[in-house]
Design a protein around this motif. Structure first.
Motif, PDB file in Angstrom:
ATOM      1  N   GLY A  37      28.877 118.859 103.970  1.00 13.78           N
ATOM      2  CA  GLY A  37      29.138 120.213 104.441  1.00 13.78           C
ATOM      3  C   GLY A  37      30.275 120.844 103.663  1.00 13.78           C
ATOM      4  N   GLY A  38      30.102 122.091 103.183  1.00 13.21           N
ATOM      5  CA  GLY A  38      31.139 122.782 102.425  1.00 13.21           C
ATOM      6  C   GLY A  38      31.382 122.127 101.086  1.00 13.21           C
ATOM      7  N   SER A  39      30.299 121.793 100.379  1.00 12.67           N
ATOM      8  CA  SER A  39      30.402 121.077  99.109  1.00 12.67           C
ATOM      9  C   SER A  39      31.493 121.693  98.236  1.00 12.67           C
ATOM     10  CB  SER A  39      29.066 121.102  98.380  1.00 12.67           C
ATOM     11  OG  SER A  39      28.699 122.419  98.055  1.00 12.67           O
ATOM     12  N   HIS A  40      32.169 120.857  97.468  1.00 11.70           N
ATOM     13  CA  HIS A  40      33.299 121.316  96.668  1.00 11.70           C
ATOM     14  C   HIS A  40      32.808 122.013  95.411  1.00 11.70           C
ATOM     15  CE1 HIS A  40      37.399 121.567  95.375  1.00 11.70           C
ATOM     16  NE2 HIS A  40      37.028 121.138  94.190  1.00 11.70           N
ATOM     17  N   ILE A  41      32.822 123.322  95.464  1.00 11.36           N
ATOM     18  CA  ILE A  41      32.478 124.148  94.311  1.00 11.36           C
ATOM     19  C   ILE A  41      33.346 125.392  94.407  1.00 11.36           C
ATOM     20  CG2 ILE A  41      30.563 125.256  95.537  1.00 11.36           C
ATOM     21  CD1 ILE A  41      29.144 125.537  92.813  1.00 11.36           C
ATOM     22  N   HIS A  42      33.811 125.844  93.276  1.00 12.36           N
ATOM     23  CA  HIS A  42      34.614 127.060  93.260  1.00 12.36           C
ATOM     24  C   HIS A  42      33.693 128.272  93.188  1.00 12.36           C
ATOM     25  CE1 HIS A  42      38.390 124.927  92.752  1.00 12.36           C
ATOM     26  NE2 HIS A  42      37.770 124.145  91.897  1.00 12.36           N
ATOM     27  N   LEU A  43      34.176 129.389  93.696  1.00 10.37           N
ATOM     28  CA  LEU A  43      33.382 130.611  93.711  1.00 10.37           C
ATOM     29  C   LEU A  43      32.944 131.000  92.309  1.00 10.37           C
ATOM     30  CD1 LEU A  43      32.135 133.113  94.998  1.00 10.37           C
ATOM     31  CD2 LEU A  43      34.407 134.160  94.984  1.00 10.37           C
ATOM     32  N   TRP A  44      33.830 130.910  91.318  1.00 16.91           N
ATOM     33  CA  TRP A  44      33.465 131.301  89.957  1.00 16.91           C
ATOM     34  C   TRP A  44      32.334 130.420  89.430  1.00 16.91           C
ATOM     35  CZ3 TRP A  44      33.808 128.123  85.724  1.00 16.91           C
ATOM     36  CH2 TRP A  44      34.651 127.000  85.818  1.00 16.91           C
ATOM     37  N   GLN A  45      32.327 129.133  89.801  1.00 16.25           N
ATOM     38  CA  GLN A  45      31.255 128.242  89.369  1.00 16.25           C
ATOM     39  C   GLN A  45      29.941 128.635  90.048  1.00 16.25           C
ATOM     40  OE1 GLN A  45      33.388 124.781  90.747  1.00 16.25           O
ATOM     41  NE2 GLN A  45      33.493 123.971  88.668  1.00 16.25           N
ATOM     42  N   PHE A  46      30.034 129.005  91.319  1.00 21.51           N
ATOM     43  CA  PHE A  46      28.863 129.429  92.070  1.00 21.51           C
ATOM     44  C   PHE A  46      28.268 130.705  91.476  1.00 21.51           C
ATOM     45  CE2 PHE A  46      27.076 131.946  95.597  1.00 21.51           C
ATOM     46  CZ  PHE A  46      26.046 131.100  95.977  1.00 21.51           C
ATOM     47  N   LEU A  47      29.114 131.664  91.112  1.00 12.83           N
ATOM     48  CA  LEU A  47      28.633 132.905  90.517  1.00 12.83           C
ATOM     49  C   LEU A  47      27.914 132.627  89.202  1.00 12.83           C
ATOM     50  CD1 LEU A  47      31.707 135.216  91.234  1.00 12.83           C
ATOM     51  CD2 LEU A  47      29.485 135.244  92.400  1.00 12.83           C
ATOM     52  N   LYS A  48      28.465 131.721  88.386  1.00 21.98           N
ATOM     53  CA  LYS A  48      27.809 131.362  87.130  1.00 21.98           C
ATOM     54  C   LYS A  48      26.478 130.663  87.389  1.00 21.98           C
ATOM     55  CE  LYS A  48      29.902 130.751  83.365  1.00 21.98           C
ATOM     56  NZ  LYS A  48      30.652 130.311  82.198  1.00 21.98           N
ATOM     57  N   GLU A  49      26.424 129.890  88.463  1.00 23.24           N
ATOM     58  CA  GLU A  49      25.181 129.219  88.854  1.00 23.24           C
ATOM     59  C   GLU A  49      24.097 130.264  89.183  1.00 23.24           C
ATOM     60  OE1 GLU A  49      24.613 126.719  92.678  1.00 23.24           O
ATOM     61  OE2 GLU A  49      25.708 125.444  91.279  1.00 23.24           O
TER      62      GLU A  49
END
Length: 129
Positions: A37-49
């Motif tokens: 739950g709440g996997s460790h990913i930064h917002l900027w990485q998510f946006l690039k994803e």
């Protein structure tokens, strides 16, 4: 002292035989981190994803100038909802998400574009790569 459970190979469950954290393998044989739950990913990485999958997310977020790292959020509600789902935060909205983006200005991860436009952001080098 209690014994730690093993995974059947003599190694402690949750670690590899080398003693490091274990990873599961995807169907392609590539190791992937186990999600919680709440996997460790930064917002900027998510946006690039999201930007890396235009076939799925073009209506929500798209590159304006990929070489300069400039992108536009087309559907702020959808992007915030996807981020909230990923982080297990049902109350996530764009106001909260944009606050995180503004923090990236101070950290040198993102910046405002030359001509400031609504919902248009730019990754700083080397994050733009």
């Amino acid at each position: 002292m209690p014994l730690e459970p093993t995974n059947g190979t003599g190694s402690v469950a949750g670690t590899s035989s080398s003693g490091g954290p274990s990873t599961s393998s995807s169907s392609a044989g590539q190791p992937t981190k186990q999600r919680q739950g709440g996997s460790h990913i930064h917002l900027w990485q998510f946006l690039k994803e999201l930007l890396a999958a235009p076939d799925q997310h073009q209506s929500a977020i798209r590159w304006i100038d990929r070489t300069k790292g400039v992108f536009k959020i087309e559907d702020s509600v959808r992007v915030a909802r996807l981020w909230g789902r990923r982080k297990n935060r049902p109350a996530m909205n764009y106001d909260k998400l944009s606050r995180s983006i503004r923090q990236y200005y101070k950290k040198g991860i993102m910046q405002k574009t030359e001509r400031s436009q609504r919902l248009v952001y730019q990754f700083c080098h080397p994050y733009s790569l």
